[in-house]
Write a protein that holds these residues in place. Structure first.
Motif, mmCIF file in Angstrom:
data_model
loop_
_atom_site.group_PDB
_atom_site.id
_atom_site.type_symbol
_atom_site.label_atom_id
_atom_site.label_comp_id
_atom_site.label_asym_id
_atom_site.label_seq_id
_atom_site.Cartn_x
_atom_site.Cartn_y
_atom_site.Cartn_z
ATOM 1 N N VAL A 89 40.379 53.471 -33.921
ATOM 2 C CA VAL A 89 40.974 54.093 -32.879
ATOM 3 C C VAL A 89 42.552 53.495 -33.409
ATOM 4 O O VAL A 89 42.671 52.296 -33.835
ATOM 5 N N ALA A 90 43.702 54.235 -33.351
ATOM 6 C CA ALA A 90 45.010 53.898 -33.537
ATOM 7 C C ALA A 90 45.837 54.758 -32.712
ATOM 8 O O ALA A 90 45.797 55.798 -32.435
ATOM 9 N N THR A 91 47.060 54.095 -32.670
ATOM 10 C CA THR A 91 48.146 54.873 -32.119
ATOM 11 C C THR A 91 49.017 54.886 -33.461
ATOM 12 O O THR A 91 49.303 54.038 -34.440
ATOM 13 N N LEU A 92 49.487 56.139 -33.794
ATOM 14 C CA LEU A 92 50.151 56.499 -34.958
ATOM 15 C C LEU A 92 51.510 57.317 -34.841
ATOM 16 O O LEU A 92 51.534 57.996 -33.887
ATOM 17 N N SER A 93 52.391 56.814 -35.812
ATOM 18 C CA SER A 93 53.700 57.775 -35.992
ATOM 19 C C SER A 93 53.835 58.043 -37.262
ATOM 20 O O SER A 93 53.694 57.205 -38.250
ATOM 21 N N ALA A 94 54.561 59.179 -37.552
ATOM 22 C CA ALA A 94 54.487 59.703 -38.638
ATOM 23 C C ALA A 94 55.870 60.676 -38.949
ATOM 24 O O ALA A 94 56.007 61.585 -38.162
ATOM 25 N N ARG A 95 56.399 60.226 -40.100
ATOM 26 C CA ARG A 95 57.823 61.026 -40.140
ATOM 27 C C ARG A 95 57.945 61.552 -41.910
ATOM 28 O O ARG A 95 57.386 60.561 -42.563
ATOM 29 N N ALA A 96 58.000 62.679 -42.082
ATOM 30 C CA ALA A 96 57.954 63.080 -43.540
ATOM 31 C C ALA A 96 58.689 64.771 -43.754
ATOM 32 O O ALA A 96 58.738 65.471 -42.685
ATOM 33 N N PRO A 97 58.735 64.972 -44.970
ATOM 34 C CA PRO A 97 59.521 66.161 -45.378
ATOM 35 C C PRO A 97 58.576 67.306 -45.139
ATOM 36 O O PRO A 97 59.133 68.546 -44.635
ATOM 37 N N THR A 98 57.215 67.033 -44.947
ATOM 38 C CA THR A 98 56.207 67.945 -44.992
ATOM 39 C C THR A 98 55.072 67.653 -44.058
ATOM 40 O O THR A 98 54.617 66.558 -44.462
ATOM 41 N N LEU A 99 54.155 68.215 -43.454
ATOM 42 C CA LEU A 99 52.986 67.899 -42.944
ATOM 43 C C LEU A 99 52.066 67.493 -44.135
ATOM 44 O O LEU A 99 51.319 66.612 -43.922
ATOM 45 N N LYS A 100 52.198 68.412 -45.089
ATOM 46 C CA LYS A 100 51.259 67.989 -46.318
ATOM 47 C C LYS A 100 51.264 66.649 -46.716
ATOM 48 O O LYS A 100 50.365 65.986 -47.266
ATOM 49 N N ASN A 101 52.385 66.037 -46.810
ATOM 50 C CA ASN A 101 52.590 64.492 -47.313
ATOM 51 C C ASN A 101 51.613 63.547 -46.551
ATOM 52 O O ASN A 101 51.004 62.640 -46.914
ATOM 53 N N LEU A 102 51.685 63.722 -44.970
ATOM 54 C CA LEU A 102 50.780 63.043 -44.153
ATOM 55 C C LEU A 102 49.284 63.303 -44.543
ATOM 56 O O LEU A 102 48.443 62.368 -44.796
ATOM 57 N N ASP A 103 49.017 64.588 -44.987
ATOM 58 C CA ASP A 103 47.742 64.940 -45.568
ATOM 59 C C ASP A 103 47.185 64.120 -46.642
ATOM 60 O O ASP A 103 45.878 64.084 -46.867
ATOM 61 N N ARG A 104 48.091 63.933 -47.601
ATOM 62 C CA ARG A 104 47.811 63.287 -48.717
ATOM 63 C C ARG A 104 47.073 61.932 -48.470
ATOM 64 O O ARG A 104 46.273 61.262 -49.169
ATOM 65 N N ILE A 105 47.597 61.399 -47.214
ATOM 66 C CA ILE A 105 46.777 59.851 -46.801
ATOM 67 C C ILE A 105 45.625 60.158 -46.074
ATOM 68 O O ILE A 105 44.610 59.501 -46.397
ATOM 69 N N VAL A 106 45.650 61.199 -45.081
ATOM 70 C CA VAL A 106 44.642 61.205 -44.249
ATOM 71 C C VAL A 106 43.646 62.246 -44.671
ATOM 72 O O VAL A 106 42.242 62.064 -44.227
ATOM 73 N N GLU A 107 43.790 63.338 -45.576
ATOM 74 C CA GLU A 107 42.903 64.188 -46.054
ATOM 75 C C GLU A 107 42.115 64.993 -44.973
ATOM 76 O O GLU A 107 40.936 64.896 -45.028
ATOM 77 N N ALA A 108 42.834 65.357 -44.048
ATOM 78 C CA ALA A 108 42.267 66.144 -43.044
ATOM 79 C C ALA A 108 42.456 67.837 -43.340
ATOM 80 O O ALA A 108 42.182 68.434 -42.512
ATOM 81 N N GLY A 109 43.159 68.041 -44.518
ATOM 82 C CA GLY A 109 43.172 69.687 -44.691
ATOM 83 C C GLY A 109 44.473 70.232 -44.352
ATOM 84 O O GLY A 109 44.301 71.221 -43.803
ATOM 85 N N LEU A 110 45.569 69.309 -43.853
ATOM 86 C CA LEU A 110 46.707 69.940 -43.325
ATOM 87 C C LEU A 110 47.648 70.601 -44.550
ATOM 88 O O LEU A 110 47.464 70.490 -45.454
ATOM 89 N N PHE A 111 48.453 71.380 -43.821
ATOM 90 C CA PHE A 111 49.356 72.308 -44.716
ATOM 91 C C PHE A 111 50.682 71.895 -44.780
ATOM 92 O O PHE A 111 51.108 70.927 -43.974
ATOM 93 N N GLY A 112 51.441 72.683 -45.850
ATOM 94 C CA GLY A 112 52.698 72.333 -45.548
ATOM 95 C C GLY A 112 53.655 73.014 -44.613
ATOM 96 O O GLY A 112 53.497 74.126 -43.974
ATOM 97 N N THR A 113 54.742 72.341 -44.183
ATOM 98 C CA THR A 113 55.443 72.918 -42.986
ATOM 99 C C THR A 113 57.020 72.053 -43.431
ATOM 100 O O THR A 113 57.258 71.698 -44.518
#
Length: 172
Positions: A89-113
């Motif tokens: 379990v964790a508290t998470l904060s993320a900033r990125a040019p697109t949600l897809k960059n976060l998905d590269r780490i978590v591999e949850a199937g997220l899309f570009g935004t």
């Protein structure tokens, strides 16, 4: 463990890091790395508790920071067992040019935004992610919500409840 180094290369994620790692009974685990994420410079820091002399199933506190133009990610939480990245379990904060960059780490199937600025209370169990509390923004759109991201039979199922205070469809 002292005077040691680690090297991590993950071509699928576009992540490459290397740097010093140390473990001792007083300060626990510490790893600091420099490298690249999605062809941008990246700096990572991970700290955790001791890894020896404790119950291997006991709660294991950790903090993680990944800083890059492609993704700024911070997490603070507890693994269910020493270095058990399958259950935490964790508290998470993320900033990125697109949600897809976060998905590269978590591999949850997220899309570009459009750009993201998100905060969440999360739980990871096996291949599944549970976002128990989410707030932040995608582009100019403000949101709150929660989601379950389940991996089944090679597919990703997202069951989410997202409420937008403001929504600009160009952000998605």
């Amino acid at each position: 463990v002292a005077h040691s180094r680690f090297s991590y290369v993950d071509h699928k994620r576009g992540l490459s890091l290397a740097g010093p790692i140390s473990v001792n009974s007083r300060n626990g685990l510490r790893a600091e790395g420099r490298g690249t994420f999605l062809k941008s410079s990246a700096v990572m820091a991970f700290t955790g508790g001791p890894i020896t002399g404790i119950d291997p199933e006991a709660g294991y506190p950790f903090q993680l920071s990944l800083q890059s133009p492609a993704l700024e990610l911070k997490a603070k939480g507890e693994m269910q067992g020493v270095l058990n990245t399958d259950r935490f379990v964790a508290t998470l904060s993320a900033r990125a040019p697109t949600l897809k960059n976060l998905d590269r780490i978590v591999e949850a199937g997220l899309f570009g935004t459009q750009k993201i600025d998100l905060q969440a209370d999360i739980r990871h169990q096996g291949k599944d992610w549970y976002i128990e509390k989410l707030n932040g923004s995608i582009g100019r759109s403000s949101l709150t919500g929660k989601a379950d991201v389940l991996k089944r039979d090679g597919r990703t199922k997202i069951d989410a409840s997202i409420k937008f205070a403001t929504l600009d469809f160009d952000d998605l």
